[in-house]
Design an enzyme around this catalytic site. Structure first.
Site, mmCIF file in Angstrom:
data_model
loop_
_atom_site.group_PDB
_atom_site.id
_atom_site.type_symbol
_atom_site.label_atom_id
_atom_site.label_comp_id
_atom_site.label_asym_id
_atom_site.label_seq_id
_atom_site.Cartn_x
_atom_site.Cartn_y
_atom_site.Cartn_z
ATOM 1 N N CYS A 89 0.838 -1.206 0.000
ATOM 2 C CA CYS A 89 0.000 0.000 0.000
ATOM 3 C C CYS A 89 0.874 1.259 0.000
ATOM 4 C CB CYS A 89 -1.009 -0.037 1.151
ATOM 5 S SG CYS A 89 -2.494 0.902 0.740
ATOM 6 N N HIS A 146 -3.742 -5.044 0.447
ATOM 7 C CA HIS A 146 -3.154 -5.592 1.678
ATOM 8 C C HIS A 146 -3.180 -7.123 1.660
ATOM 9 C CE1 HIS A 146 -2.763 -1.831 4.006
ATOM 10 N NE2 HIS A 146 -3.736 -1.434 3.213
ATOM 11 N N GLU A 199 -1.542 -9.177 3.351
ATOM 12 C CA GLU A 199 -1.404 -9.769 4.690
ATOM 13 C C GLU A 199 -2.744 -10.139 5.303
ATOM 14 O OE1 GLU A 199 -0.940 -6.629 3.870
ATOM 15 O OE2 GLU A 199 -1.500 -5.210 5.436
HETATM 16 N N1 GLN Z 1 -1.964 6.719 2.692
HETATM 17 C C1 GLN Z 1 -2.084 5.953 1.514
HETATM 18 C C2 GLN Z 1 -3.449 6.128 0.845
HETATM 19 O O1 GLN Z 1 -4.375 6.551 1.470
HETATM 20 C C3 GLN Z 1 -1.775 4.483 1.769
HETATM 21 C C4 GLN Z 1 -2.743 3.813 2.673
HETATM 22 C C5 GLN Z 1 -2.237 2.506 3.242
HETATM 23 O O2 GLN Z 1 -1.041 2.237 3.261
HETATM 24 N N2 GLN Z 1 -3.123 1.678 3.755
HETATM 25 O O3 GLN Z 1 -3.624 5.815 -0.305
#
Ligand code: GLN
Length: 551
Positions: free
Chosen positions: A397, A523, A525
């Site tokens: 992410c 994600h 994970e």
């Molecule tokens: N801050 C970033 C976004 O909002 C990544 C979010 C995250 O890592 N879950 O896109």
């Protein structure tokens, strides 16, 4: 389909689902979530369909707006609910997806009751904790049972008995036990039996007090699970049983374990599942089948090698903030017969001049998810170090977004490239806010959340790792790789290996010339379980082991 052929009738309700309520006493952090997940695993291994629900007494509608220091990781379900991290344990242990229904908070209960009140649903009535709030809690619990999918619903009541905000939940549980009947419900209380070194004894008084407090609220525990550092002698078990009104077989010891995954096996030895099925009149169809589980635990406990991977993030002092990543490494390590040792690296302290030393000798670098600008420069330094030195790299992410920014700046000559999250005036917004996010004012539940499809390109790392072309993964973010700059990035050697088929959003990037360099917008994970370790984690750990061997 339910496992029970003859639903029993009790009081007003026809019941085919059994409910197990798990409360905690004496202190927090006794591992109630793990006990629930372990019991769930044992009952599942007996052929029952089980789900677990968490009732959280805090007033936030969900943990999505809480700081990870405050609450640990926010666990996202397929249907896009931002939930408590215990749901992650439920999924990892049971290998079954959870949903919004599996997490209830006081905030959500009140929110819905007040919305109904405004609509006139209770016209003429005074809204009160009893019965309106308790009824709402009960209906949330029953919703899962009434789907007809589950033989057993385990309900974890968050907090510690005696907490002011927990009272409506205890009252709702008390009523539900009456509603569904004693044979269809069970109360398990998790407590602490401390060992006092100076006295050389274990002490039962905290447990006695905790049970007494529960009884004052009208709830009688049927089974006590006692967290203890030392084995509980028969005399102590008898004493606990006598003073807490349970049978001695219902005093279950839960000793400290070397791994959370050992807990189901310890609970099996203590006979927790047996007592549960006896008390709930569940037909005994033989011992639980835990062969696969035991093989996994053995692989965790007896690794053939160790590999060190850096986890670069800004919440590293609080490991719970990265709970699912840590667990995914345990699953992936077991597949590779290796123990993954995590080197926790604070991104805020990381600079171009100390990165080589801080990341020295690690065999892999994972740059973690996150929000906000703090620690970004350190994350970029970590990406550059991994890319230039060809150390296996995994960006998740925000970690993927950092990989794209670093690549744009240092490989594509896009000076000042950035994410619009950190610099809205950047000349190269390689990561930009999604159009539909631009006008959103409310913070709660408004990100790109939950399960989305992803199509993988053949001949890429991702395609090889998954062994499939079409997958789906869970998301939680507002920003995206900017498709207007995608061609430029690809010309410089960044490969887009996964995209969302509906909207063309970039979900995975790779650098093919590196040995293993993968960034994912989702994600992974969150979907790694004991029986299905996540393919990208498995492949990343394998690459780290190979890198370690080559070096
Ligand atoms: N801050 C970033 C976004 O909002 C990544 C979010 C995250 O890592 N879950 O896109």
């Amino acid at each position: 389909m339910s496992y029970f052929s003859h639903p029993s009738t009790s009081n007003n309700y026809i019941v085919s689902t059994k409910y197990i309520f798990v409360t905690g006493g004496v202190t927090s952090s006794l591992g109630k979530g793990i006990i629930c997940a372990s019991l769930g695993r044992l009952l599942t291994a007996r052929g029952l369909n089980v789900t677990i629900q968490k009732l959280d007494p805090y007033i936030n509608v969900d943990p999505g707006t809480m700081n990870p220091y405050e609450h640990g990781e926010v666990y996202v379900t397929d249907d896009g609910a931002e939930t408590d991290l215990d749901l992650g344990h439920y999924e990892r242990f049971l290998d079954l997806p959870t949903s919004q229904q599996n997490n209830v908070t006081t905030g959500r209960i009140y929110y819905d009751v007040i919305k109904k009140e405004r609509k006139g649903a209770y016209l003429g009535k005074t809204i009160q904790v009893v019965p309106h709030i308790t009824d709402e809690i009960k209906s949330r619990v029953r919703t899962l049972g009434e789907t007809g999918h589950y033989d057993v619903v385990i309900v974890e009541v968050g907090g510690t008995v005696g907490d002011i905000e927990g009272l409506p939940y205890i009252e709702a549980v008390r009523q539900m036990r009456y509603d569904v009947g004693r044979r269809n419900s069970l109360s398990i209380h998790l407590t602490l039996v401390p060992y006092l070194k100076a006295a050389g004894e274990v002490k039962t008084k905290p447990t006695q007090h905790s049970v007494k407090m529960l009884q004052e609220s009208g709830l009688m525990p049927d089974i006590l699970v006692c967290r203890a550092e030392v084995p509980l002698e028969p005399g102590i078990r008898r004493k606990i049983a006598q003073f807490c009104n349970v049978e001695v077989e219902d005093v279950i010891a839960s000793l400290d374990a070397s791994s959370i995954y050992e807990v189901p096996l310890l609970m099996l030895e203590e006979g927790l599942d047996r007592r549960v099925i006896e008390k709930l009149d569940i037909p005994d169809r033989g011992e639980p089948d835990l062969q696969g589980w035991k093989t996994f635990v053995q692989a965790v406990q007896q690794p053939e090698s160790t590999v060190e991977i850096a986890l670069v993030g800004k919440y590293v002092e609080h490991h719970d903030a990265y709970m699912s990543i840590v667990e995914a490494f345990i699953h992936a390590g077991a597949v590779n017969r290796a123990k993954v040792r995590i080197r926790w690296v604070q991104s805020e302290d990381l600079t171009a001049s100390n990165v080589a030393e801080r990341l020295g000798k690690v065999s892999g670098v994972l740059v973690a998810p996150g929000f906000g600008g703090r620690g970004i420069d350190g994350k970029l330094a970590a990406v550059e170090h991994a890319r230039v030195n060809d150390i296996p790299f995994f960006g998740i992410c925000l970690g993927m977004q950092c990989a794209v920014i670093e690549f744009a700046r240092n490989r594509c000559g896009m000076e000042g490239a950035n994410s619009a999250e950190f610099d809205s005036a950047t000349p190269f917004p390689v990561i930009d806010i999604m159009p539909e996010q631009k006008n959103i004012k409310n913070m709660g539940g408004t990100m790109r959340l939950g399960k989305y499809d992803c199509h993988l390109e053949e001949g890429t790392r991702a395609h090889t790792a998954y062994g499939a072309a079409d997958i789906s993964e869970r998301h939680r973010h507002r920003f995206e790789l900017n498709n207007e700059l995608r061609d430029q990035l690809e010309t410089c050697g960044l490969r887009v290996s996964g995209t969302n088929p509906d909207r063309g959003l970039v979900e995975i990037v790779e650098i093919p010339e590196n040995r293993w360099f993968v960034g994912v917008q989702f994600h992974p994970e969150l979907k790694s379980t004991v029986s299905k370790p996540h393919p990208l984690f498995v492949d990343f750990v394998k690459a780290a082991l190979e890198f370690q061997a080559d070096r």
